[in-house]
Scaffold this active site. Structure first.
Site, PDB file in Angstrom:
ATOM      1  N   LYS A 120       0.831  -1.203   0.000  1.00 21.86           N
ATOM      2  CA  LYS A 120       0.000   0.000   0.000  1.00 21.86           C
ATOM      3  C   LYS A 120       0.865   1.253   0.000  1.00 21.86           C
ATOM      4  CE  LYS A 120      -2.023   3.541   2.050  1.00 21.86           C
ATOM      5  NZ  LYS A 120      -1.481   4.532   2.996  1.00 21.86           N
ATOM      6  N   ASP A 139      -6.126   0.975   0.619  1.00 15.75           N
ATOM      7  CA  ASP A 139      -6.204   1.438   1.991  1.00 15.75           C
ATOM      8  C   ASP A 139      -7.554   1.026   2.566  1.00 15.75           C
ATOM      9  OD1 ASP A 139      -7.977   3.112   0.742  1.00 15.75           O
ATOM     10  OD2 ASP A 139      -7.472   4.832   1.976  1.00 15.75           O
TER      11      ASP A 139
END
Length: 218
Positions: A120, A139
């Site tokens: 991420k 996310d």
DNA sequence: ATCCCGAGGG
DNA sequence: CCCTCTGGAT
């Protein structure tokens, strides 16, 4: 199922024409890396509040590497998990110094080796700084919306990312990430999703369930 | 009480 | 898959 992808993207683009990239404030790759590490389970607004003073106190990689651990902790103490994050930042800085000549690496493989950096965070850095779309930024918002929209059946971040990468062409990955995040923040909230204001209603299995529930309850 | 641009370890 | 870390806003 996958036929909804283009329609979802189109609706989101119409709704959020101004969305370009991260809301985190930064001027250099190092600043974005640090800000993104700090942003774990923390609002961007909260991170942006502390980074001006932080970036001034630690202007380069050497400063983080040489930092007094307690001082670094203190400088970020108002964000969640500050002890872990201080350690990640310092260790990453040391590795960047030792292994990458002080320059933040620009590949997924190298970035995810840094402590505190997983796909991420690496995707945020790669896409915002280097214009590389090696993946989708998954996310908490992207995770939640992907599930509600039926774009994935998984709850694991990496599996959700794989599903999104399979469903959308690579050149849309960056836009998709940012649009889903914007929509998650403004409409499709974790707790009280504002379905009455949602432009994705007709594509959304979750909305269908909500409507059905209401009809049954009434 | 729950959520926020998570990651590491078990 | 699970847990912990762990502060501030809502």
């Amino acid at each position: 199922m996958s036929h909804r992808g283009p329609e979802i993207l189109e609706a989101l683009r119409r709704e959020y024409p101004g969305v370009r990239g991260t809301e985190l404030n930064y001027r250099t790759p190092l600043e974005l890396l640090v800000a993104t590490i700090l942003s774990a389970q923390t609002t961007d607004k909260q991170v942006n509040k502390i980074t001006p003073a932080l970036f001034k106190k630690y202007p380069n990689v050497e400063a983080y590497a040489d930092a007094d651990p307690e001082e670094l902790q203190e400088a970020i103490s108002s964000v969640n998990f500050y002890r872990n994050k201080a350690r990640y930042i310092q260790q990453s800085a040391q590795i960047i110094l030792d292994t990458y000549h002080g320059k933040v690496p620009d590949s997924m493989e190298e970035l995810v080796k840094l402590p505190g950096v997983s796909r991420k965070t690496a995707n945020v850095v790669l896409s915002n700084i280097y214009g590389r779309e090696e993946g989708v930024v998954v996310d908490t918002h992207v995770m939640r919306l992907s599930q509600r929209l039926g774009l994935t059946d998984h709850k694991n971040r990496d599996k959700i990312e794989r599903d999104l990468m399979a469903r959308f062409p690579r050149e849309e990955w960056f836009a998709l990430s940012n649009l889903l995040i914007a929509h998650g923040r403004q409409v499709c909230h974790a707790r009280n999703p504002q379905c009455q204001h949602c432009v994705l209603r007709k594509h959304c299995p979750h909305y269908a369930r909500v409507v059905l529930q209401k009809e049954k309850g009434a």
